[in-house]
Design an enzyme around this catalytic site. Structure first.
Site, short mmCIF file in Angstrom:
data_model
loop_
_atom_site.label_atom_id
_atom_site.label_comp_id
_atom_site.label_asym_id
_atom_site.label_seq_id
_atom_site.Cartn_x
_atom_site.Cartn_y
_atom_site.Cartn_z
N HIS A 1 -37.83 -21.08 4.32
CA HIS A 1 -38.67 -20.42 3.32
C HIS A 1 -37.90 -19.26 2.69
O HIS A 1 -37.11 -18.59 3.36
CB HIS A 1 -40.00 -19.96 3.91
CG HIS A 1 -39.92 -18.86 4.93
ND1 HIS A 1 -39.81 -17.53 4.59
CD2 HIS A 1 -39.96 -18.89 6.28
CE1 HIS A 1 -39.78 -16.80 5.68
NE2 HIS A 1 -39.85 -17.60 6.73
N ASP B 1 -39.48 -16.80 0.82
CA ASP B 1 -40.32 -15.63 0.59
C ASP B 1 -40.21 -14.65 1.75
O ASP B 1 -39.75 -14.99 2.84
CB ASP B 1 -41.78 -16.03 0.37
CG ASP B 1 -42.39 -16.72 1.59
OD1 ASP B 1 -41.71 -17.57 2.18
OD2 ASP B 1 -43.56 -16.41 1.94
N ASP C 1 -35.66 -12.82 8.66
CA ASP C 1 -36.72 -13.81 8.44
C ASP C 1 -36.89 -14.09 6.95
O ASP C 1 -37.72 -13.48 6.30
CB ASP C 1 -38.02 -13.28 9.04
CG ASP C 1 -39.14 -14.28 9.01
OD1 ASP C 1 -38.87 -15.48 8.83
OD2 ASP C 1 -40.31 -13.87 9.18
N GLU D 1 -44.48 -19.07 2.65
CA GLU D 1 -44.67 -19.32 4.08
C GLU D 1 -45.35 -18.16 4.78
O GLU D 1 -46.04 -18.36 5.78
CB GLU D 1 -43.31 -19.60 4.74
CG GLU D 1 -43.38 -20.08 6.18
CD GLU D 1 -43.36 -18.96 7.22
OE1 GLU D 1 -43.61 -19.25 8.40
OE2 GLU D 1 -43.10 -17.79 6.84
N GLU D 2 -45.16 -16.95 4.26
CA GLU D 2 -45.63 -15.75 4.95
C GLU D 2 -47.10 -15.43 4.69
O GLU D 2 -47.61 -14.43 5.18
CB GLU D 2 -44.78 -14.55 4.54
CG GLU D 2 -43.29 -14.65 4.90
CD GLU D 2 -43.04 -14.50 6.40
OE1 GLU D 2 -44.01 -14.44 7.18
OE2 GLU D 2 -41.86 -14.45 6.79
N GLU E 1 -35.83 -20.81 10.95
CA GLU E 1 -36.54 -19.63 11.47
C GLU E 1 -35.62 -18.83 12.39
O GLU E 1 -34.75 -19.39 13.06
CB GLU E 1 -37.78 -20.06 12.25
CG GLU E 1 -38.93 -20.55 11.39
CD GLU E 1 -39.63 -19.42 10.65
OE1 GLU E 1 -39.40 -18.25 10.98
OE2 GLU E 1 -40.42 -19.73 9.74
N HIS F 1 -40.22 -8.77 9.86
CA HIS F 1 -41.32 -8.00 9.27
C HIS F 1 -41.24 -6.49 9.57
O HIS F 1 -42.19 -5.76 9.29
CB HIS F 1 -42.69 -8.52 9.70
CG HIS F 1 -42.91 -9.97 9.42
ND1 HIS F 1 -44.08 -10.63 9.74
CD2 HIS F 1 -42.12 -10.92 8.85
CE1 HIS F 1 -44.00 -11.90 9.39
NE2 HIS F 1 -42.80 -12.10 8.84
#
Length: 366
Positions: free
Chosen positions: A84, A86, A110, A140-141, A169, A343
């Site tokens: 992903h 995003d 990430d 995805e998030e 991931e 994150h």
């Protein structure tokens, strides 16, 4: 297929990416193009342009803000690399910067480091051992119904056919197999509203939630060994809400419970288990996604595991490997980032792991 934008316009609006560059430098370049969920178009345009111009051996298409590419070499097996593009909202951590072997910035771990490895290999492996499919997808998030992989599965299912899917991931450069399922429910307790000065006229719903918490406190989660990977289950209260004012006995309380379950349970079995634990209470399901079995017995997964020279571990948490597992495709998580840094404001990736992951994948694919 979306129309190509005139080159004179592209050069002023779309960042230039060199996919053949060192994967660490490519990671920094991807990170420096903001792509918070729902706003990935600029990065998608840059990736699409770079793949079309620097990887002529690939068929390239767009699906919304996702970019897909693949070879058609007639190999016996097809490997799908998915990542992903995003990120979560930026937390004063752009642009990227280096401190020794560490590259800091939003999305470094990430999972733009994984994206960079995949994009670099897509451009530089012109005669891979296996046919390759690359899927760089959006959203995805955030909520699952906006996930780009779901859209691709509905609209372009042939692009997700493969003998092995590797999801980039963050795993610290180790293999994390399968994933846990996740279930979230709301448990409601009820009472009777009254003035707190005359509380005996009411029935406090928050007090009734004590039994829900007691059951959680007494719960014994399972450890489940599947193909040598130990999945640890967990049942936790993640939110509690009740009351309308500081002088009112509340007549309703809601306890939100999250169940992370091993992939030997189906989604229905997980829900049945939680209903048993909280027998007698009203439950409302707010989220339910099945897990994914490790899939390590598949020959392609065994070949990749041998190429890494490592031992696979269980994936704690839910990832999109679940989507591939539901399609009958063995899928694993493998990326250079650290999942514990995802994150965070201090998010970063070890550049040495980027290079090592690139070498492992090149050895397996090349």
């Amino acid at each position: 297929m979306r129309p190509r934008v005139a080159s004179a316009t592209v050069t002023t609006t779309v960042p230039m990416l060199d996919l053949t560059a060192d994967p660490v430098e490519l990671t920094a370049a991807l990170v420096d193009v903001p792509s918070v969920s729902g706003a990935e178009a600029t990065l998608s345009d840059a990736l699409e342009r770079a793949l079309r111009e620097q990887a002529p051996h690939l068929e390239v298409i767009r699906s919304g803000a996702a970019v897909l590419a693949r070879t058609r070499l007639g190999r016996d097996q097809r490997v799908l690399l998915a990542g992903h593009i995003d990120t979560v909202p930026i937390a004063d951590n752009l642009p990227s910067h280096r401190e020794g072997d560490l590259l800091y910035g939003c999305g470094t771990s990430d999972m733009k480091a994984g994206d960079a490895v995949f994009a670099h290999l897509a451009a530089t492996l012109t005669e891979p051992r296996h046919d390759l499919t690359l899927v760089f997808y959006d959203c995805e998030e955030i909520e699952a119904d906006r996930n780009g992989l779901g859209r691709i599965e509905r609209e372009l299912p042939e692009w997700l056919r493969a003998d092995l899917a590797i999801l980039g991931e963050p795993t610290g450069g180790t293999v994390e197999a399968g994933c846990q399922g996740t279930l979230r429910v709301e448990i409601r307790t009820h009472g009777r509203r009254a003035h707190s000065a005359r509380s005996w006229l009411g029935d406090n719903a928050v007090h009734h939630a004590a039994e829900v918490l007691a059951r959680l406190g007494a719960y014994s989660p399972r450890d489940v060994d599947i193909d040598g990977c130990v999945y640890r289950e967990g049942l936790q209260a993640v939110r509690i809400a009740g009351g309308v004012a500081g002088n009112v006995v509340p007549d309703e309380c809601v306890v939100t419970v999250n169940f992370r379950f091993a992939p030997d349970r189906s989604a229905d079995a997980a829900l049945a288990h939680v209903r048993d634990v909280f027998a007698g209470y009203d439950l409302t399901v707010t989220d339910l996604s099945p897990g994914a079995l490790p899939g390590l017995t598949a020959p392609s997964a065994q070949q990749f595991l041998a190429a890494t020279g490592t031992t696979a571990h269980a994936k704690y948490g839910w990832t999109d490997v679940s989507r591939f597992a539901a399609l009958g495709i063995p899928a694993i998580n493998y990326g250079p980032g650290d999942p514990n840094l995802a994150h965070t404001r201090e998010e970063h990736v070890d550049t040495r792991v980027i290079n090592r992951s690139t070498d492992v994948l090149r050895r397996f694919l090349g």
